[in-house]
Design a protein around this motif. Structure first.
Motif, PDB file in Angstrom:
ATOM      1  N   TYR A  40      -1.884  10.150  -3.541  1.00  0.00           N
ATOM      2  CA  TYR A  40      -1.561   8.954  -4.325  1.00  0.00           C
ATOM      3  C   TYR A  40      -1.231   9.323  -5.767  1.00  0.00           C
ATOM      4  O   TYR A  40      -0.255   8.823  -6.345  1.00  0.00           O
ATOM      5  CB  TYR A  40      -2.733   7.972  -4.278  1.00  0.00           C
ATOM      6  CG  TYR A  40      -2.552   6.762  -5.161  1.00  0.00           C
ATOM      7  CD1 TYR A  40      -1.875   5.640  -4.703  1.00  0.00           C
ATOM      8  CD2 TYR A  40      -3.042   6.750  -6.464  1.00  0.00           C
ATOM      9  CE1 TYR A  40      -1.697   4.529  -5.517  1.00  0.00           C
ATOM     10  CE2 TYR A  40      -2.866   5.646  -7.284  1.00  0.00           C
ATOM     11  CZ  TYR A  40      -2.195   4.541  -6.808  1.00  0.00           C
ATOM     12  OH  TYR A  40      -2.005   3.443  -7.620  1.00  0.00           O
ATOM     13  N   CYS A  41      -2.031  10.204  -6.343  1.00  0.00           N
ATOM     14  CA  CYS A  41      -1.812  10.604  -7.736  1.00  0.00           C
ATOM     15  C   CYS A  41      -0.477  11.320  -7.920  1.00  0.00           C
ATOM     16  O   CYS A  41       0.239  11.061  -8.895  1.00  0.00           O
ATOM     17  CB  CYS A  41      -2.965  11.487  -8.204  1.00  0.00           C
ATOM     18  SG  CYS A  41      -4.542  10.616  -8.349  1.00  0.00           S
ATOM     19  N   HIS A  42      -0.153  12.199  -6.981  1.00  0.00           N
ATOM     20  CA  HIS A  42       1.134  12.897  -7.070  1.00  0.00           C
ATOM     21  C   HIS A  42       2.296  11.919  -6.934  1.00  0.00           C
ATOM     22  O   HIS A  42       3.258  11.975  -7.709  1.00  0.00           O
ATOM     23  CB  HIS A  42       1.222  13.949  -5.973  1.00  0.00           C
ATOM     24  CG  HIS A  42       0.665  15.286  -6.360  1.00  0.00           C
ATOM     25  ND1 HIS A  42       1.434  16.297  -6.881  1.00  0.00           N
ATOM     26  CD2 HIS A  42      -0.611  15.769  -6.311  1.00  0.00           C
ATOM     27  CE1 HIS A  42       0.675  17.353  -7.129  1.00  0.00           C
ATOM     28  NE2 HIS A  42      -0.565  17.055  -6.795  1.00  0.00           N
ATOM     29  N   LYS A  43       2.215  11.057  -5.951  1.00  0.00           N
ATOM     30  CA  LYS A  43       3.336  10.136  -5.675  1.00  0.00           C
ATOM     31  C   LYS A  43       3.542   9.146  -6.814  1.00  0.00           C
ATOM     32  O   LYS A  43       4.678   8.793  -7.149  1.00  0.00           O
ATOM     33  CB  LYS A  43       3.101   9.391  -4.363  1.00  0.00           C
ATOM     34  CG  LYS A  43       4.262   8.449  -3.991  1.00  0.00           C
ATOM     35  CD  LYS A  43       4.100   7.908  -2.593  1.00  0.00           C
ATOM     36  CE  LYS A  43       5.156   6.864  -2.280  1.00  0.00           C
ATOM     37  NZ  LYS A  43       6.532   7.364  -2.453  1.00  0.00           N
ATOM     38  N   ASN A  44       2.448   8.696  -7.397  1.00  0.00           N
ATOM     39  CA  ASN A  44       2.545   7.682  -8.442  1.00  0.00           C
ATOM     40  C   ASN A  44       2.459   8.260  -9.843  1.00  0.00           C
ATOM     41  O   ASN A  44       2.457   7.498 -10.818  1.00  0.00           O
ATOM     42  CB  ASN A  44       1.450   6.629  -8.238  1.00  0.00           C
ATOM     43  CG  ASN A  44       1.646   5.837  -6.965  1.00  0.00           C
ATOM     44  OD1 ASN A  44       2.412   4.870  -6.928  1.00  0.00           O
ATOM     45  ND2 ASN A  44       0.955   6.234  -5.902  1.00  0.00           N
ATOM     46  N   PRO A  64       0.832  -1.211   0.000  1.00  0.00           N
ATOM     47  CA  PRO A  64       0.000   0.000   0.000  1.00  0.00           C
ATOM     48  C   PRO A  64       0.862   1.256   0.000  1.00  0.00           C
ATOM     49  O   PRO A  64       2.006   1.252   0.469  1.00  0.00           O
ATOM     50  CB  PRO A  64      -0.794  -0.110   1.306  1.00  0.00           C
ATOM     51  CG  PRO A  64      -0.637  -1.518   1.768  1.00  0.00           C
ATOM     52  CD  PRO A  64       0.667  -2.000   1.225  1.00  0.00           C
ATOM     53  N   THR A  65       0.318   2.341  -0.518  1.00  0.00           N
ATOM     54  CA  THR A  65       0.954   3.651  -0.415  1.00  0.00           C
ATOM     55  C   THR A  65       0.486   4.306   0.872  1.00  0.00           C
ATOM     56  O   THR A  65      -0.719   4.340   1.150  1.00  0.00           O
ATOM     57  CB  THR A  65       0.571   4.537  -1.619  1.00  0.00           C
ATOM     58  OG1 THR A  65       1.025   3.911  -2.818  1.00  0.00           O
ATOM     59  CG2 THR A  65       1.198   5.919  -1.496  1.00  0.00           C
ATOM     60  N   PHE A  66       1.431   4.813   1.672  1.00  0.00           N
ATOM     61  CA  PHE A  66       1.086   5.502   2.907  1.00  0.00           C
ATOM     62  C   PHE A  66       1.347   6.997   2.752  1.00  0.00           C
ATOM     63  O   PHE A  66       2.372   7.398   2.188  1.00  0.00           O
ATOM     64  CB  PHE A  66       1.896   4.962   4.082  1.00  0.00           C
ATOM     65  CG  PHE A  66       1.448   3.610   4.562  1.00  0.00           C
ATOM     66  CD1 PHE A  66       0.509   3.497   5.576  1.00  0.00           C
ATOM     67  CD2 PHE A  66       1.958   2.450   3.983  1.00  0.00           C
ATOM     68  CE1 PHE A  66       0.081   2.256   6.020  1.00  0.00           C
ATOM     69  CE2 PHE A  66       1.541   1.196   4.413  1.00  0.00           C
ATOM     70  CZ  PHE A  66       0.593   1.101   5.430  1.00  0.00           C
ATOM     71  N   VAL A  67       0.413   7.815   3.239  1.00  0.00           N
ATOM     72  CA  VAL A  67       0.580   9.264   3.201  1.00  0.00           C
ATOM     73  C   VAL A  67       1.701   9.657   4.153  1.00  0.00           C
ATOM     74  O   VAL A  67       1.624   9.401   5.360  1.00  0.00           O
ATOM     75  CB  VAL A  67      -0.732   9.981   3.587  1.00  0.00           C
ATOM     76  CG1 VAL A  67      -0.510  11.493   3.708  1.00  0.00           C
ATOM     77  CG2 VAL A  67      -1.821   9.674   2.567  1.00  0.00           C
ATOM     78  N   LYS A  68       2.743  10.273   3.611  1.00  0.00           N
ATOM     79  CA  LYS A  68       3.888  10.731   4.399  1.00  0.00           C
ATOM     80  C   LYS A  68       4.267  12.135   3.964  1.00  0.00           C
ATOM     81  O   LYS A  68       4.230  12.459   2.775  1.00  0.00           O
ATOM     82  CB  LYS A  68       5.078   9.782   4.215  1.00  0.00           C
ATOM     83  CG  LYS A  68       4.830   8.379   4.727  1.00  0.00           C
ATOM     84  CD  LYS A  68       6.050   7.495   4.517  1.00  0.00           C
ATOM     85  CE  LYS A  68       5.802   6.083   5.032  1.00  0.00           C
ATOM     86  NZ  LYS A  68       6.971   5.197   4.807  1.00  0.00           N
TER      87      LYS A  68
END
Length: 257
Positions: free
Chosen positions: A248-252, A85-89
């Motif tokens: 999520y969109c920004h990170k990926n 999973p992607t975690f907000v950091k």
């Protein structure tokens, strides 16, 4: 389809997200999730009830303030989706300037709220999130910090736990600010006191920054208190989920967002 998860101290709120908008959300008690298998059962039951197939979930992104749940989400991703999973950091939310002394101490839910406010309103926004704790976050052209105070349910439970005779009561506004019995005394003190505290803080922030802010709210008790507030202009129950999706969109670098 992205499954956005806002894991709080009291509830876990989830939403199926498309283009940073939710089209189906649900919440469960945080204490009802202890293993990845239990988590799977909850998701499948909700999806079945709503008429969606489990395969609709392509990835998950989590904003969690409950460290013990993070392992559950990691095991779930590995076991049932063959991905992490992607975690907000905060270190990955580098398109926002975080003007605070200890940015790593910011809760993931607050980070998500600020991200959503930035995406929707750009700047000069105050976000009030009504949860177990109430958080107030200030966004000018950068994140400036904020305030934490007890949520209504937390304050009521504290009175009940730390006094000999005061009862636990429903967190709702009484008909009058003048309590006529113990229950309405507590309700007036907690609910109206919370409302006045938030309105007062917003006034202080506007004086501090010499700026008129757009004030939005979210969270479990937000709808009722926001209706009585003179400062809160808009209630968005899905604000945190929107922020998770934008993160999520920004990170990926997803083109579908």
């Amino acid at each position: 389809m992205l499954l956005a998860i806002d894991a709080g101290n009291t509830n876990v709120v989830m939403g199926l997200m498309n283009e940073n908008k939710s089209f189906y959300t649900w919440r469960i008690s945080t204490k009802n999730i202890s293993t990845e298998d239990e988590f799977l059962v909850h998701i499948k039951n909700f999806l079945d009830f709503s008429g969606y197939r489990f395969s609709i979930i392509e990835d998950i992104c989590v904003a969690s303030v409950v460290p013990s749940l993070n392992e559950v989400f990691k095991y779930y991703g590995k076991k049932y989706m063959d991905k992490s999973p992607t975690f907000v950091k905060i270190k990955d939310a580098n398109w926002i300037e975080w003007n605070v002394w200890t940015p790593n101490e910011l809760g993931a839910d607050r980070i998500a709220n600020v991200i959503a406010a930035k995406e929707i309103y750009n700047k000069n926004v105050i976000v009030v999130d009504f949860g177990t704790a109430i958080t107030i976050d200030i966004l000018t052209d950068r994140y400036e910090g904020g305030v934490i105070l007890p949520g209504p349910r937390t304050a009521i439970q504290s009175l009940f736990t730390n006094t000999a005779k005061l009862p636990t009561v429903e967190a709702k506004f009484p008909d009058s600010p003048v309590g006529k019995d113990t229950i309405t005394n507590i309700q007036a003190g907690i609910m109206m006191g919370t409302m006045f505290a938030i309105d007062g803080f917003v006034s202080l922030f506007e004086d501090e920054f010499s700026t008129k802010f757009k004030v939005i709210s979210t969270g479990g008790y937000g709808a009722e208190i926001s209706k009585s507030s003179t400062k809160i202009e808009e209630y968005d129950p899905d604000l945190t989920l929107r922020g998770i999706s934008v993160f999520y969109c920004h990170k990926n670098e997803s083109s579908s967002c």
